[in-house]
Scaffold this motif. Structure first.
Motif, PDB file in Angstrom:
ATOM      1  N   SER A   1       0.902  -1.021   0.100  1.00 53.69           N
ATOM      2  CA  SER A   1       0.092  -0.051  -0.063  1.00 53.69           C
ATOM      3  C   SER A   1       0.781   1.138   0.059  1.00 53.69           C
ATOM      4  O   SER A   1       2.141   1.118   0.719  1.00 53.69           O
ATOM      5  CB  SER A   1      -0.940   0.102   1.376  1.00 53.69           C
ATOM      6  OG  SER A   1      -1.536   1.252   1.207  1.00 53.69           O
ATOM      7  N   ASN A   2       0.450   2.293  -0.621  1.00 53.80           N
ATOM      8  CA  ASN A   2       1.324   3.560  -0.597  1.00 53.80           C
ATOM      9  C   ASN A   2       0.779   4.433   0.775  1.00 53.80           C
ATOM     10  O   ASN A   2       1.262   5.561   0.797  1.00 53.80           O
ATOM     11  CB  ASN A   2       1.042   4.381  -1.834  1.00 53.80           C
ATOM     12  CG  ASN A   2      -0.363   4.855  -2.060  1.00 53.80           C
ATOM     13  OD1 ASN A   2      -1.222   4.347  -1.246  1.00 53.80           O
ATOM     14  ND2 ASN A   2      -0.560   5.393  -3.378  1.00 53.80           N
ATOM     15  N   GLN A   3      -0.235   3.893   1.254  1.00 54.80           N
ATOM     16  CA  GLN A   3      -0.509   4.645   2.522  1.00 54.80           C
ATOM     17  C   GLN A   3       0.078   3.795   3.984  1.00 54.80           C
ATOM     18  O   GLN A   3      -0.335   2.520   4.196  1.00 54.80           O
ATOM     19  CB  GLN A   3      -2.114   4.569   2.925  1.00 54.80           C
ATOM     20  CG  GLN A   3      -2.870   5.217   1.589  1.00 54.80           C
ATOM     21  CD  GLN A   3      -2.532   6.634   1.556  1.00 54.80           C
ATOM     22  OE1 GLN A   3      -2.279   7.413   2.576  1.00 54.80           O
ATOM     23  NE2 GLN A   3      -2.215   7.178   0.303  1.00 54.80           N
ATOM     24  N   PRO A   4       0.904   4.541   4.657  1.00 57.75           N
ATOM     25  CA  PRO A   4       1.654   3.841   5.769  1.00 57.75           C
ATOM     26  C   PRO A   4       0.575   3.062   6.809  1.00 57.75           C
ATOM     27  O   PRO A   4       0.707   2.049   7.313  1.00 57.75           O
ATOM     28  CB  PRO A   4       2.555   4.825   6.342  1.00 57.75           C
ATOM     29  CG  PRO A   4       2.842   5.818   5.313  1.00 57.75           C
ATOM     30  CD  PRO A   4       1.593   5.742   4.316  1.00 57.75           C
ATOM     31  N   ASP A   5      -0.572   4.002   7.096  1.00 58.37           N
ATOM     32  CA  ASP A   5      -1.434   3.742   8.209  1.00 58.37           C
ATOM     33  C   ASP A   5      -2.057   2.349   7.711  1.00 58.37           C
ATOM     34  O   ASP A   5      -2.354   1.652   8.512  1.00 58.37           O
ATOM     35  CB  ASP A   5      -2.467   4.986   8.367  1.00 58.37           C
ATOM     36  CG  ASP A   5      -2.014   6.067   8.820  1.00 58.37           C
ATOM     37  OD1 ASP A   5      -0.775   5.843   9.419  1.00 58.37           O
ATOM     38  OD2 ASP A   5      -2.488   7.246   8.702  1.00 58.37           O
ATOM     39  N   GLU A   6      -2.351   2.144   6.449  1.00 58.59           N
ATOM     40  CA  GLU A   6      -3.019   0.767   6.077  1.00 58.59           C
ATOM     41  C   GLU A   6      -2.168  -0.381   6.373  1.00 58.59           C
ATOM     42  O   GLU A   6      -2.474  -1.405   6.624  1.00 58.59           O
ATOM     43  CB  GLU A   6      -3.324   1.056   4.498  1.00 58.59           C
ATOM     44  CG  GLU A   6      -4.418   1.996   4.061  1.00 58.59           C
ATOM     45  CD  GLU A   6      -4.628   1.924   2.787  1.00 58.59           C
ATOM     46  OE1 GLU A   6      -4.229   1.032   2.125  1.00 58.59           O
ATOM     47  OE2 GLU A   6      -5.543   2.579   2.410  1.00 58.59           O
TER      48      GLU A   6
END
Length: 249
Positions: free
Chosen positions: A138-143
């Protein structure tokens, strides 16, 4: 035998030819016969040695040479204690130099990485070379943090401030000596990568040792390790410690 080896052997060849029957010299002489350039070098070398030998033959020894040698022996006996003192001084200087050298080497040698850190760098290298794949992407760290928590893997309570602004690539989990370890890989603005490694600290003593940020340069890798609560973190990138410091502010 090549020309270099032949030159090395023939550099001590005596010009009167008495060495020609020696096996090693004979082999070198055969190489001379096979190579015109080597033959010219050998001819010049023999001629030079013969000229020097001839010059030495016409030099007469001084008539008082024997007396001067004996006088020198007497002087050396008188100053023998001085020579002994000089030897002790040299020995002391060598010991001091060795001690200082050992101290300098100890203070400047790279600090060792722990086993889990070394394995983490191996895992990261494998990901970068596409020899292994991410467990989640994912390019979203939180995910990725959410995925790690859902799979009972070590995950940061809060990502470092300068990392949560970056795009992520994926995460990977592995086990070191039965201890779970997680990695999240980020893309840096300059086109490089930076990696956050996370593990739990099984003992309070580990947390004490990791209480302060430790910056280590190990070859092409720069690493920073610190502890927050029951978690131990390592930030790693291929570059210098100065590049790494900007993500620790």
């Amino acid at each position: 035998m090549d020309n270099r080896e032949a030159k090395f052997i023939l550099s001590v060849y005596r010009p009167d030819g008495q060495d020609a029957s020696d096996r090693r010299f004979a082999e070198a002489l055969n190489q001379v016969r096979r190579d015109p350039m080597l033959e010219r070098w050998f001819g010049a070398s023999v001629a030079f040695d013969a000229a020097i030998a001839e010059k030495l033959r016409v030099i007469e020894a001084p008539p008082d040479l024997r007396e001067n040698i004996l006088a020198g022996v007497k002087v050396s006996r008188v100053s023998r204690w001085k020579n002994q003192l000089a030897k002790w001084a040299i020995a002391a200087a060598l010991i001091l130099s060795a001690a200082l050298g050992s101290l300098i080497w100890h203070n400047t040698r790279p600090a060792p990485l722990a086993g889990w850190q070394t394995q983490a760098l191996d895992v990261i290298s494998s990901l970068v070379r596409n020899e292994s794949s991410f467990d989640a992407q994912s390019n979203q760290p939180d995910e990725l943090v959410t995925w790690l928590r859902a799979n009972d893997a070590p995950a940061a309570q809060k990502l470092p401030d300068n990392l949560d602004k970056l795009s992520s690539l994926g995460c990977k989990t592995f086990s070191w000596n039965g201890i779970p370890v997680s990695v999240i890989c980020f893309a840096r603005p300059d086109g490089g990568l930076i990696h956050l490694v996370m593990r739990t600290s099984p003992a309070a003593s580990d947390r004490i040792r990791e209480a302060e940020v430790k910056l280590i340069q190990r070859g092409e890798w720069a690493t920073a390790t610190w502890c927050e609560g029951e978690m131990i973190y390592m930030l790693a990138l291929e570059g210098s410690r100065d590049q790494l410091r900007s993500y620790l502010l």
